[in-house]
Design a protein around this motif. Structure first.
Motif, short mmCIF file in Angstrom:
data_model
loop_
_atom_site.label_atom_id
_atom_site.label_comp_id
_atom_site.label_asym_id
_atom_site.label_seq_id
_atom_site.Cartn_x
_atom_site.Cartn_y
_atom_site.Cartn_z
N LEU A 273 -25.76 78.71 47.99
CA LEU A 273 -27.31 78.42 47.93
C LEU A 273 -27.75 78.98 46.51
CD1 LEU A 273 -28.21 78.97 51.35
CD2 LEU A 273 -27.81 77.09 50.43
N LYS A 274 -27.62 80.09 45.96
CA LYS A 274 -28.20 80.62 44.66
C LYS A 274 -27.79 79.77 43.63
CE LYS A 274 -28.92 85.46 46.03
NZ LYS A 274 -28.52 86.91 45.80
N LEU A 275 -26.47 79.31 43.50
CA LEU A 275 -25.83 78.29 42.57
C LEU A 275 -26.46 77.04 42.65
CD1 LEU A 275 -21.93 79.21 42.78
CD2 LEU A 275 -23.37 79.92 40.98
N LEU A 276 -26.52 76.61 44.00
CA LEU A 276 -27.14 75.35 44.11
C LEU A 276 -28.64 75.05 43.59
CD1 LEU A 276 -26.90 72.39 45.24
CD2 LEU A 276 -27.60 73.33 47.52
N ALA A 277 -29.39 76.24 43.90
CA ALA A 277 -30.75 76.07 43.54
C ALA A 277 -31.60 75.37 42.24
CB ALA A 277 -31.49 77.37 43.80
N PRO A 278 -31.14 75.74 41.04
CA PRO A 278 -31.40 75.05 39.97
C PRO A 278 -31.11 73.66 39.74
CG PRO A 278 -29.74 76.70 39.27
CD PRO A 278 -30.08 76.84 40.59
N PHE A 279 -30.05 73.27 40.19
CA PHE A 279 -29.38 71.97 40.03
C PHE A 279 -30.26 71.26 41.20
CE2 PHE A 279 -25.54 74.35 38.87
CZ PHE A 279 -25.52 74.13 37.70
N LYS A 280 -30.36 71.66 42.37
CA LYS A 280 -31.27 70.89 43.27
C LYS A 280 -32.75 70.59 43.00
CE LYS A 280 -31.75 70.86 48.52
NZ LYS A 280 -32.95 70.09 48.46
N GLU A 281 -33.15 71.55 42.42
CA GLU A 281 -34.62 71.50 41.93
C GLU A 281 -34.66 70.55 41.04
OE1 GLU A 281 -38.25 74.25 39.91
OE2 GLU A 281 -36.31 75.18 39.86
N LYS A 282 -33.96 70.11 40.19
CA LYS A 282 -34.26 69.14 39.11
C LYS A 282 -33.68 67.80 39.90
CE LYS A 282 -32.87 67.43 34.60
NZ LYS A 282 -32.00 67.69 33.30
N VAL A 283 -32.60 67.71 40.57
CA VAL A 283 -32.38 66.47 41.38
C VAL A 283 -33.33 65.97 42.38
CG1 VAL A 283 -30.60 65.52 43.03
CG2 VAL A 283 -29.91 66.74 40.93
N ASP A 284 -33.88 67.13 42.98
CA ASP A 284 -35.13 66.61 44.00
C ASP A 284 -36.50 65.96 43.41
OD1 ASP A 284 -33.51 67.51 46.15
OD2 ASP A 284 -34.66 69.49 46.18
N VAL A 285 -36.65 66.48 42.27
CA VAL A 285 -37.79 65.89 41.27
C VAL A 285 -37.41 64.25 41.09
CG1 VAL A 285 -38.97 65.79 39.10
CG2 VAL A 285 -38.54 67.82 40.62
N VAL A 286 -36.11 64.18 40.42
CA VAL A 286 -35.52 62.97 40.07
C VAL A 286 -35.57 62.02 41.35
CG1 VAL A 286 -33.82 61.43 38.96
CG2 VAL A 286 -34.71 63.59 38.17
N ALA A 287 -34.90 62.61 42.59
CA ALA A 287 -34.59 61.63 43.62
C ALA A 287 -35.86 61.21 44.13
CB ALA A 287 -33.54 62.54 44.47
N ASN A 288 -37.03 62.05 44.28
CA ASN A 288 -37.78 61.88 45.20
C ASN A 288 -39.19 61.00 44.35
OD1 ASN A 288 -36.95 63.03 47.39
ND2 ASN A 288 -37.58 65.19 46.43
N THR A 289 -38.94 60.60 42.85
CA THR A 289 -39.87 59.81 42.42
C THR A 289 -39.87 58.62 42.83
OG1 THR A 289 -39.53 61.39 40.58
CG2 THR A 289 -40.74 59.20 40.05
N GLU A 290 -41.17 58.31 43.37
CA GLU A 290 -41.14 56.80 43.76
C GLU A 290 -41.33 55.71 42.63
OE1 GLU A 290 -44.51 56.85 46.68
OE2 GLU A 290 -43.38 58.22 48.20
N ILE A 291 -40.79 54.60 42.89
CA ILE A 291 -40.81 53.63 41.80
C ILE A 291 -41.90 52.73 41.76
CG2 ILE A 291 -38.17 54.01 41.48
CD1 ILE A 291 -37.91 51.33 42.48
N GLY A 292 -42.65 52.63 43.15
CA GLY A 292 -43.67 51.73 43.38
C GLY A 292 -43.35 50.55 43.85
N VAL A 293 -42.03 50.51 44.82
CA VAL A 293 -41.90 49.30 45.68
C VAL A 293 -41.65 49.61 47.01
CG1 VAL A 293 -39.80 47.75 46.19
CG2 VAL A 293 -40.56 48.16 43.70
N LYS A 294 -41.91 49.04 47.98
CA LYS A 294 -41.67 49.40 49.41
C LYS A 294 -41.20 48.39 50.36
CE LYS A 294 -44.32 51.15 53.30
NZ LYS A 294 -45.68 51.55 54.14
N LEU A 295 -40.01 48.97 50.80
CA LEU A 295 -39.34 47.84 51.60
C LEU A 295 -39.65 47.75 53.05
CD1 LEU A 295 -35.56 48.68 50.16
CD2 LEU A 295 -37.20 47.16 49.26
N THR A 296 -39.64 46.60 53.80
CA THR A 296 -39.86 46.52 54.98
C THR A 296 -38.79 46.86 55.83
OG1 THR A 296 -39.71 44.34 55.01
CG2 THR A 296 -42.00 45.21 54.52
N ALA A 297 -37.65 46.71 55.33
CA ALA A 297 -36.33 46.70 56.15
C ALA A 297 -35.36 47.41 55.26
CB ALA A 297 -35.86 45.41 56.58
N GLU A 298 -34.31 48.03 55.73
CA GLU A 298 -33.01 48.52 54.89
C GLU A 298 -32.36 47.28 54.04
OE1 GLU A 298 -29.33 51.60 55.29
OE2 GLU A 298 -29.88 50.08 56.83
#
Length: 722
Positions: free
Chosen positions: A477-502
């Motif tokens: 978990l300590k090894l993961l933390a710095p990588f996950k922090e950056k990935v989470d920022v990228v992954a969670n950035t909304e692009i401005g599109v909302k889907l009503t279905a998958e």
């Protein structure tokens, strides 16, 4: 080919290690007042007492003829066989709590599958254990080295009676006799344990749990090898962001012994940096990388890292054909093989792939010349992949002397080892075991093998351990933390599109012809290719008539709700770029015939299209399936047929444009210099296309139609056709 004779192995597995401390204990050493030297079970009682497994009562007695309760038996069995409880696999018996004196022993039996209790979730700790139940326990524990139960009871001087309660003295004799029989059996052979994973594909967030699984296995088999069968690269945002550098710290921490190159390790070869990320991965590895059939010599990035030799003293962060490891006093040879299909499905550049059978034979001979007769092929060929290229079963049948194949590439879940004991013409041969552990670090494969003095496999046991059942390792978990922090920022950035279905991405269907991204048009495939076509038209004055995307490159769905950058990148994780291809009508039709060759079965080369319509008949002979291929003509505002003799410009990803997925016609076009790589990111194109859409269609639009597939008849369609 006969194995060269080697000295007999004496190493024992952990299950019998306790016998080192209990064998040879004299009966006279018993300290219990009610266990005289004449007692029929004095030797068993004395041995287990000397080993610290048994205790008597406060009055100096042992009560050898008293019945054993289930909780007392749990302590004796767990102690004798050194079974340990698991941090993650805990019993949920309603009549046992952690405060119980025997809880740890009961938990150990539960974790190892020896005792699962009753159907009502009780353990019934105070009930007496019967002879029949003891027999079941011994059979489960000694599955690797089977013992005849009747012979065991006779040797322990116990008359078997299925429903009779076992006494304390009888159980002591049974346990010691079982351990002695196993030890005698083990001493005949050399025993080797292997842990293995494959196709982890940058699933970095699962690696802390894999670390725990590896640690727990090492407690049982400290000398077990740990091998990776390739494809660390590509698949998640961790690769997009860190190109392998997020994975390698975990592999180092788990102390892998070796890894073979997978095809996806070569995905970045066409980038401006070439294979720099792969070279950096090799340099960072604290283990050697193996491949006997890949020549890196023409790529300067690997100068000083690559040698086409087998080494007895391999250096970490270097590439070898094979290595020799000394395990429990004997030499084990390990060599690597990477699928030649990599040239079609990745971007290897100047790196050359050689014949896997010939290189395997050379490796086996090199080991045997050094007196090594226990040989592991660490492969990324595929369990049952296209034999025109290579696969593990053909390797096992074609190359004598290979004992174990630890494989990857096809993501096959082999719950137990697959045994190959005949050659290519059906003649009997020494057994070769093939193992593979599915994908994405979902399982840790384990394999225990016994070899005779000639290095021939005589016994084996293997299984896949579900990684999700383990706790996350604190260090991991300590090894993961710095990588996950950056990935989470990228992954969670909304692009401005909302889907009503998958936007679904169906694949891996068991039903032939069932909708899959690899055999059918999908809404997501349409959006991806629409974006490719729109982008291509803005970058050239040529008339780009269509775009297509290989289904195997579409890796995930996009869930309903706000779309994030992470969603988009996960759909197209391979870092592909947009390319323009000038192609003749004949070459284009050949390309689509190749895309349809497996239909209605799945194929990674199945093409999704934009600006075109394809009608085909999957019941026809391969190579003659196209009924019609049309493109939308901007001048006439209608779909028109592709005309023989004409040359067209199309858009696709650079991987496909260069002949990836076996597109031979495209490969020839690329070699002829008729491909222009625009260098535009595929996932960024998809992101722009989603942002440009005022309305999103969630259903296919009839761009690709198989006339051999009859539409499903429903009550609604019946009404409309009356």
């Amino acid at each position: 080919m006969n194995k060269r004779k080697m000295y007999s192995a004496t190493a024992l597995t952990a299950v019998t290690a306790v016998m080192v401390g209990v064998t040879g204990v004299a009966a006279e050493e018993t300290i219990f007042t009610d266990v005289p030297a004449s007692h029929p079970h004095v030797e068993g009682i004395s041995a287990l007492t000397a080993a610290g497994i048994l205790n008597g009562f406060g009055d100096g007695t042992f009560k050898p003829d008293a019945s054993v309760t289930r909780e007392q038996a749990a302590k004796m069995i767990a102690g004798a066989f050194q079974l340990k409880p698991s941090e993650t696999v805990q019993p949920n018996f309603t009549d046992i709590t952690v405060e119980n004196h025997y809880y740890a022993a009961i938990a150990a039996l539960y974790a190892t599958g020896v005792e699962k209790g009753y159907e009502d979730n009780t353990f019934r700790p105070k009930e007496n254990l019967t002879h029949g139940e003891v027999k079941q326990v011994v059979e489960k524990i000694s599955v690797l080295y089977p013992i005849d139960a009747d012979a065991l009871f006779a040797a322990a001087n116990v008359t078997f009676d299925q429903s009779k309660s076992v006494t304390r003295g009888e159980l002591a004799s049974i346990l010691v006799t079982a351990l002695n029989l196993i030890e005698e059996e083990q001493n005949k052979y050399y025993n080797l344990s292997v842990m293995h994973v494959n196709d982890t594909h940058a699933n970095v967030e699962k690696l802390p749990k894999l670390m725990t699984a590896v640690k727990e296995q090492r407690e049982k088999t400290p000398d077990a090898l740990l091998l990776h069968a390739g494809d660390v690269f590509s698949g998640t945002l961790y690769f997009n962001e860190f190109v392998g550098q997020a994975d390698v710290p975990f592999l180092n921490a788990m102390k892998f012994d070796a890894m073979v190159f997978g095809n996806h390790e070569f995905d970045l070869g066409s980038s401006p940096e070439g294979h720099k990320a792969l070279a950096d991965f090799v340099k960072a590895a604290k283990f050697p990388l193996l491949t006997a059939n890949v020549d890196f010599s023409k790529d300067s990035l690997f100068t000083g890292l690559f040698t086409d030799l087998i080494s007895s003293e391999p250096e970490n962060g270097k590439i070898y054909s094979g290595i020799i490891k000394e395990v429990n006093g004997e030499k084990v040879g390990i060599f690597g093989l990477t699928t030649a299909e990599t040239a079609d499905i990745a971007s290897p550049g100047s790196i050359v792939f050689e014949d896997y059978i010939e290189e395997a034979k050379k490796a086996v001979k090199a080991f045997e010349d050094k007196g090594v007769n226990k040989i592991i092929a660490l492969t990324h060929l595929g369990f049952d992949d296209n034999a025109a290229y290579d696969n593990d079963q053909m390797l096992a049948k074609s190359v004598p002397g290979i004992d174990i194949v630890v494989g990857g590439h096809t993501h096959t879940q082999l719950d137990e080892p697959f045994v190959v004991d005949t050659n290519t013409v059906g003649e009997k041969k020494d057994a070769t075991l093939i193992v593979q552990a599915y994908q994405y670090a979902d399982f840790l494969g384990t394999l225990d093998v016994s070899f005779d003095e000639n290095g021939v496999v005589v016994k084996h046991k293997g299984q896949l351990i579900k990684v999700a059942d383990f706790a996350e390792d604190a260090e991991g978990l300590k090894l993961l933390a710095p990588f996950k922090e950056k990935v989470d920022v990228v992954a969670n950035t909304e692009i401005g599109v909302k889907l009503t279905a998958e936007l679904v991405n169906p694949r891996d269907n068991e039903s032939i012809g069932a909708p899959s991204v690899r055999n059918s048009e999908t809404a997501l495939g349409n959006i991806i290719t629409d974006g490719m076509l729109a982008k291509a038209k803005t970058y050239t004055k040529k008339n780009v008539i269509m775009a297509f995307q290989n289904g195997g490159g579409i890796r995930a769905a996009i869930p309903a709700g706000e779309v994030t950058t992470g969603n988009v990148m996960t759909v197209l994780p391979f870092g592909n770029t947009l390319a323009l291809v000038d192609i003749t009508a004949a070459e284009l039709k050949e390309t689509f015939e190749h895309a349809l060759k497996e239909a209605p079965k799945e194929s990674g080369g199945f093409l999704h299209i934009s600006g075109a319509k394809l009608t085909y008949d999957s019941s026809k002979e391969v190579g003659s399936r196209i009924v019609s291929l049309q493109y939308y003509d901007d001048a006439t505002k209608a779909y028109v047929d592709i005309k023989d003799g004409e040359t067209y410009t199309i858009a696709t990803n650079a991987f496909t444009a260069k002949g990836g997925d076996g597109f031979a016609a495209l490969g020839k076009v690329y070699e002829a210099g008729k491909v222009t790589d625009l260098g535009l990111s595929d996932w960024e194109n998809l992101k722009e296309q989603l942002l440009s859409l005022k309305e999103i269609s969630y259903e296919p639009q009839g761009r690709i139609v198989d006339v051999a597939v009859k539409p499903e008849v429903t009550e609604e369609t019946k009404e409309t056709t009356k």
